[in-house]
Design a protein around this motif. Structure first.
Motif, mmCIF file in Angstrom:
data_model
loop_
_atom_site.group_PDB
_atom_site.id
_atom_site.type_symbol
_atom_site.label_atom_id
_atom_site.label_comp_id
_atom_site.label_asym_id
_atom_site.label_seq_id
_atom_site.Cartn_x
_atom_site.Cartn_y
_atom_site.Cartn_z
ATOM 1 N N GLN A 116 5.175 -2.149 4.438
ATOM 2 C CA GLN A 116 6.397 -2.760 3.911
ATOM 3 C C GLN A 116 6.143 -3.564 2.641
ATOM 4 N N GLN A 118 5.967 -2.659 -0.497
ATOM 5 C CA GLN A 118 6.843 -2.345 -1.630
ATOM 6 C C GLN A 118 8.284 -2.758 -1.355
ATOM 7 N N THR A 119 8.701 -2.702 -0.093
ATOM 8 C CA THR A 119 10.032 -3.222 0.247
ATOM 9 C C THR A 119 10.091 -4.718 -0.008
ATOM 10 N N VAL A 144 6.246 -1.423 -7.094
ATOM 11 C CA VAL A 144 6.983 -0.375 -6.363
ATOM 12 C C VAL A 144 6.658 0.960 -7.023
ATOM 13 N N ARG A 149 10.605 5.393 -2.905
ATOM 14 C CA ARG A 149 11.324 4.163 -3.237
ATOM 15 C C ARG A 149 11.716 4.088 -4.705
ATOM 16 N N ALA A 152 15.474 3.241 -5.135
ATOM 17 C CA ALA A 152 15.753 1.829 -4.864
ATOM 18 C C ALA A 152 15.283 0.953 -6.024
ATOM 19 N N ARG A 153 14.127 1.284 -6.587
ATOM 20 C CA ARG A 153 13.605 0.500 -7.716
ATOM 21 C C ARG A 153 14.508 0.620 -8.939
#
Length: 396
Positions: A116, A118-119, A144, A149, A152-153
């Motif tokens: 987790q 990078q989240t 990230v 992802r 999202a980034r």
């Protein structure tokens, strides 16, 4: 019910064992020269069962001892994962609560679990952005790197750049996202804000229409954005009659009927000598939205000597709005342009009668000035001076 079943099984087994041992008179003899060992079969079976349990206990104990290092490592990993998950939850809660420094610290702790990390970096980037730490924000975002992802980034970065008023950077990020096939509604909202900052009104109008069709914008906000865009685009074409006409025809009926769009359009058409087009714009808009600004603009849409159809139309409106001061003023101006002195005077006087002294002060000033000009044209200087004084006193 299950407990009763197993109790019954246990008792049945005990009874069976008791019967077996009671009626079993066999012996077991072991020869180990020069020794001879003789035991009953029941004792032999009991000793074998005991030996089995002893061996099983020793082997199980040895296996648990050999697995202790691996179990300890797994326990430490679970503990670290649990703490990291708790830190991530704390980071998100602090972000929503506005405690951005705590959120960033908790996000750093949450990266202890690689799954987790990078989240947590996305949460940390938002927290740093809220504290206006752009360098730390970019450093968080650089962590990230997982392709899963990437969307999202990019979406988060575009939103943060728009919020920081870096509209060009936001649009570049959105272009990267759309090159990967991203067409979400939220991305269109971000693009709308970016184009609004850059005053790209063509794109603002397109995006506002698209989002309104998808019910992704509140109708009031969508209308306001479309009005801003159309007003700016009308202003860009105010010196080009053909360009202005073609753009006006490209608008939807709802947009053309909006007061803030119809009023400047009528003004620009009038300035370009397209009074007939300006008159149609005002009449169509007034059928849907009755507004004082459009009513007053109607007087400017008349050609000298050709205002009779407009006077007749204004008189028709009076049957529906018999106490509208703006309409009486507009009708007076139209009659004044046609040198219908008596009719103009009576309409101006009714405009003064129905105009509110507080909220329509400017209308009263303009009406007094119009009466003063009328009396000058009809060679009544004393009345003209009186209305000039009244307008000056109201203006002061």
């Amino acid at each position: 019910m299950r407990l009763l079943f197993w109790v019954a099984v246990l008792f049945a087994g005990a009874v069976g064992l008791a019967l077996f041992t009671q009626f079993n008179h066999s012996n077991v003899v072991l020869f180990y020269p020069p020794y001879r060992v003789e035991m009953s079969l029941n004792l032999t079976l009991a000793l074998l069962l005991l030996l089995f349990f002893v061996v099983w206990t020793i082997l199980t104990t040895f296996r648990h001892l050999s697995e202790m290092p691996r179990r300890a490592a797994a326990y430490r990993e679970r503990s670290r994962m649990s703490k990291a998950q708790a830190a991530l939850r704390e980071s998100i809660e602090n972000l929503f609560a506005g405690r951005f420094a705590r959120a960033e610290r908790a996000a750093r702790d949450a990266q202890a679990w690689p799954e987790q990390a990078q989240t947590a970096a996305l949460v940390g980037a938002r927290a740093a952005h809220r504290m206006q730490e752009s360098e730390r924000r970019d450093a968080w975002m650089a962590q990230v790197t997982d392709p899963e992802r990437a969307q999202a980034r990019l979406v988060s970065m575009a939103e943060l750049l728009v919020d920081a008023r870096d509209a060009e950077g936001a649009l570049e990020t959105i272009a990267q996202l759309q090159s990967q096939g991203g067409r979400q509604i939220h991305v269109q909202r971000i693009a709308l804000r970016a184009h609004q900052h850059l005053k790209n009104w063509t794109e603002v109008l397109r995006l506002a229409r698209s989002l309104e069709k998808r019910n992704a914008l509140h109708p009031v906000l969508a209308l306001r954005l479309k009005q801003l865009a159309v007003e700016a685009m009308l202003d860009e074409r105010r010196h080009d009659a053909e360009g202005l006409y073609h753009f006006w025809r490209s608008l939807s009926p709802d947009e053309r009927h909006a007061v803030r769009i119809a009023e400047p359009a009528a003004r620009y058409f009038s300035a370009l000598g397209r009074q007939n087009e300006a008159r149609r714009i005002v009449e169509e808009a007034l059928r849907v939205n009755w507004d004082s600004r459009l009513v007053q603009r109607y007087a400017e849409c008349a050609e000298r000597g050709k205002a009779l159809p407009q006077i007749q139309q204004a008189e028709k409106w009076l049957t529906e709005h018999p106490v509208d001061a703006d309409l009486y003023y507009t009708l007076g101006v139209l009659c004044l342009g046609e040198q219908l002195w008596g009719k103009a005077q009576s309409n101006f006087e009714r405009a003064l009668k129905y105009a509110d002294p507080e909220s329509q002060r400017r209308l009263r000033v303009r009406t007094h000035l119009a009466l003063a000009r009328l009396f000058e044209e009809t060679e009544r200087p004393e009345d003209a001076q009186r209305h000039y004084r009244e307008s000056a006193m109201l203006a002061a």
